[in-house]
Design an enzyme around this catalytic site. Structure first.
Site, PDB file in Angstrom:
ATOM      1  N   ASP A  33       0.852  -1.194   0.000  1.00  0.00           N
ATOM      2  CA  ASP A  33       0.000   0.000   0.000  1.00  0.00           C
ATOM      3  C   ASP A  33       0.890   1.247   0.000  1.00  0.00           C
ATOM      4  O   ASP A  33       1.912   1.313   0.683  1.00  0.00           O
ATOM      5  CB  ASP A  33      -0.909  -0.010   1.240  1.00  0.00           C
ATOM      6  CG  ASP A  33      -2.048   0.983   1.112  1.00  0.00           C
ATOM      7  OD1 ASP A  33      -3.198   0.545   0.954  1.00  0.00           O
ATOM      8  OD2 ASP A  33      -1.788   2.201   1.163  1.00  0.00           O
ATOM      9  N   ILE A  34       0.476   2.249  -0.765  1.00  0.00           N
ATOM     10  CA  ILE A  34       1.272   3.476  -0.898  1.00  0.00           C
ATOM     11  C   ILE A  34       1.272   4.297   0.400  1.00  0.00           C
ATOM     12  O   ILE A  34       2.161   5.112   0.620  1.00  0.00           O
ATOM     13  CB  ILE A  34       0.721   4.310  -2.077  1.00  0.00           C
ATOM     14  CG1 ILE A  34       1.758   5.297  -2.598  1.00  0.00           C
ATOM     15  CG2 ILE A  34      -0.570   5.038  -1.708  1.00  0.00           C
ATOM     16  CD1 ILE A  34       1.359   5.956  -3.922  1.00  0.00           C
ATOM     17  N   ASN A  91     -12.730  -3.221   2.647  1.00  0.00           N
ATOM     18  CA  ASN A  91     -13.694  -2.126   2.681  1.00  0.00           C
ATOM     19  C   ASN A  91     -14.586  -2.236   1.455  1.00  0.00           C
ATOM     20  O   ASN A  91     -14.096  -2.447   0.337  1.00  0.00           O
ATOM     21  CB  ASN A  91     -12.954  -0.779   2.679  1.00  0.00           C
ATOM     22  CG  ASN A  91     -12.112  -0.582   3.928  1.00  0.00           C
ATOM     23  OD1 ASN A  91     -12.503  -0.995   5.007  1.00  0.00           O
ATOM     24  ND2 ASN A  91     -10.952   0.024   3.774  1.00  0.00           N
ATOM     25  N   GLU A  99     -12.326   3.405  -1.080  1.00  0.00           N
ATOM     26  CA  GLU A  99     -11.917   4.561  -1.888  1.00  0.00           C
ATOM     27  C   GLU A  99     -11.598   4.182  -3.326  1.00  0.00           C
ATOM     28  O   GLU A  99     -11.869   4.956  -4.243  1.00  0.00           O
ATOM     29  CB  GLU A  99     -10.694   5.230  -1.252  1.00  0.00           C
ATOM     30  CG  GLU A  99     -11.014   5.888   0.090  1.00  0.00           C
ATOM     31  CD  GLU A  99      -9.772   6.411   0.788  1.00  0.00           C
ATOM     32  OE1 GLU A  99      -8.663   6.286   0.242  1.00  0.00           O
ATOM     33  OE2 GLU A  99      -9.922   6.934   1.906  1.00  0.00           O
ATOM     34  N   VAL A 100     -10.987   3.029  -3.520  1.00  0.00           N
ATOM     35  CA  VAL A 100     -10.626   2.601  -4.878  1.00  0.00           C
ATOM     36  C   VAL A 100     -11.630   1.532  -5.322  1.00  0.00           C
ATOM     37  O   VAL A 100     -11.743   0.478  -4.675  1.00  0.00           O
ATOM     38  CB  VAL A 100      -9.187   2.043  -4.916  1.00  0.00           C
ATOM     39  CG1 VAL A 100      -8.850   1.588  -6.330  1.00  0.00           C
ATOM     40  CG2 VAL A 100      -8.189   3.094  -4.433  1.00  0.00           C
ATOM     41  N   HIS A 104     -10.103  -5.035  -3.383  1.00  0.00           N
ATOM     42  CA  HIS A 104      -8.763  -5.235  -2.820  1.00  0.00           C
ATOM     43  C   HIS A 104      -8.900  -5.665  -1.369  1.00  0.00           C
ATOM     44  O   HIS A 104      -9.733  -5.147  -0.635  1.00  0.00           O
ATOM     45  CB  HIS A 104      -7.908  -3.971  -2.922  1.00  0.00           C
ATOM     46  CG  HIS A 104      -8.581  -2.727  -2.439  1.00  0.00           C
ATOM     47  ND1 HIS A 104      -9.525  -2.060  -3.173  1.00  0.00           N
ATOM     48  CD2 HIS A 104      -8.447  -2.030  -1.277  1.00  0.00           C
ATOM     49  CE1 HIS A 104      -9.948  -1.010  -2.499  1.00  0.00           C
ATOM     50  NE2 HIS A 104      -9.313  -0.971  -1.335  1.00  0.00           N
ATOM     51  N   HIS A 106      -6.880  -5.661   2.124  1.00  0.00           N
ATOM     52  CA  HIS A 106      -5.726  -5.115   2.847  1.00  0.00           C
ATOM     53  C   HIS A 106      -5.188  -6.233   3.743  1.00  0.00           C
ATOM     54  O   HIS A 106      -5.956  -6.855   4.487  1.00  0.00           O
ATOM     55  CB  HIS A 106      -6.142  -3.962   3.759  1.00  0.00           C
ATOM     56  CG  HIS A 106      -6.716  -2.775   3.054  1.00  0.00           C
ATOM     57  ND1 HIS A 106      -6.010  -1.603   2.869  1.00  0.00           N
ATOM     58  CD2 HIS A 106      -7.938  -2.556   2.500  1.00  0.00           C
ATOM     59  CE1 HIS A 106      -6.770  -0.716   2.244  1.00  0.00           C
ATOM     60  NE2 HIS A 106      -7.952  -1.272   2.013  1.00  0.00           N
TER      61      HIS A 106
HETATM   62  P1  5GP Z   1      -9.755   1.544   0.384  1.00  0.00           P
HETATM   63  O1  5GP Z   1     -10.008   2.734   1.237  1.00  0.00           O
HETATM   64  O2  5GP Z   1     -10.381   1.696  -0.988  1.00  0.00           O
HETATM   65  O3  5GP Z   1     -10.116   0.246   1.050  1.00  0.00           O
HETATM   66  O4  5GP Z   1      -8.201   1.457   0.207  1.00  0.00           O
HETATM   67  C1  5GP Z   1      -7.520   1.975  -0.875  1.00  0.00           C
HETATM   68  C2  5GP Z   1      -6.042   1.841  -0.567  1.00  0.00           C
HETATM   69  O5  5GP Z   1      -5.308   2.054  -1.755  1.00  0.00           O
HETATM   70  C3  5GP Z   1      -5.544   2.874   0.453  1.00  0.00           C
HETATM   71  O6  5GP Z   1      -4.995   2.193   1.569  1.00  0.00           O
HETATM   72  C4  5GP Z   1      -4.487   3.666  -0.332  1.00  0.00           C
HETATM   73  O7  5GP Z   1      -3.389   4.024   0.459  1.00  0.00           O
HETATM   74  C5  5GP Z   1      -4.115   2.708  -1.451  1.00  0.00           C
HETATM   75  N1  5GP Z   1      -3.679   3.342  -2.667  1.00  0.00           N
HETATM   76  C6  5GP Z   1      -4.272   4.386  -3.310  1.00  0.00           C
HETATM   77  N2  5GP Z   1      -3.608   4.694  -4.435  1.00  0.00           N
HETATM   78  C7  5GP Z   1      -2.566   3.818  -4.513  1.00  0.00           C
HETATM   79  C8  5GP Z   1      -1.516   3.641  -5.457  1.00  0.00           C
HETATM   80  O8  5GP Z   1      -1.402   4.335  -6.471  1.00  0.00           O
HETATM   81  N3  5GP Z   1      -0.627   2.647  -5.218  1.00  0.00           N
HETATM   82  C9  5GP Z   1      -0.722   1.848  -4.102  1.00  0.00           C
HETATM   83  N4  5GP Z   1       0.197   0.897  -3.942  1.00  0.00           N
HETATM   84  N5  5GP Z   1      -1.707   1.989  -3.193  1.00  0.00           N
HETATM   85  C10 5GP Z   1      -2.615   2.967  -3.391  1.00  0.00           C
END
Ligand code: 5GP
Length: 121
Positions: A33-34, A91, A99-100, A104, A106
């Protein structure tokens, strides 16, 4: 809402954005994760275009489902966090804080992670 083919993880999957996979197989790819929320924080995504867990459970093949679950545990082993324990978070949707919009999981660990949720209301 249909799948957004330009989401960040779709761009990683088709090479529009770079990534450094820590694990991959026919149906999954995994990378750090970034913005890590724990000493080890990795993301495990299916290669298929699934927007969330509900979509994946409804539409994915048995092989895709099995590979994704196995990849979650394999990433924990590969990154050395399985023996002391880890957490998998998926999530899903607005209230889930997703968010994405590409499924995915985690995989977090490397230290005690505390309570599962902090109550907001
Ligand atoms: P969500 O909130 O959708 O469950 O988690 C999205 C995750 O994607 C976040 O933890 C965020 O840090 C990670 N993320 C967003 N953009 C990127 C990216 O460009 N590269 C990587 N490796 N992780 C990302």
């Amino acid at each position: 809402m249909s799948y957004d083919p330009d989401n960040i993880f779709a761009q990683i999957l088709d090479g529009r954005l770079p990534s450094a996979p820590i694990d991959q197989d026919d149906h999954t790819i995994s990378f750090a994760d970034i913005n890590p929320q724990a000493p080890q924080h990795h993301l495990v995504i299916p290669r298929g275009a699934y927007k969330d867990l509900t979509d994946f459970a409804d539409q994915a093949s048995d092989a895709e489902l099995a590979n994704w679950v196995r990849a979650l545990a394999r990433v924990a082993k590969k990154t050395g966090i399985a023996s002391d324990g880890y957490r998998v978070i998926v999530n899903t949707g607005k209230n889930g804080g997703q968010e994405v919009p590409h499924l995915h999981g985690h995989v977090l660990g490397g230290a005690p992670l505390g309570a599962m949720l902090s109550r907001k209301t």
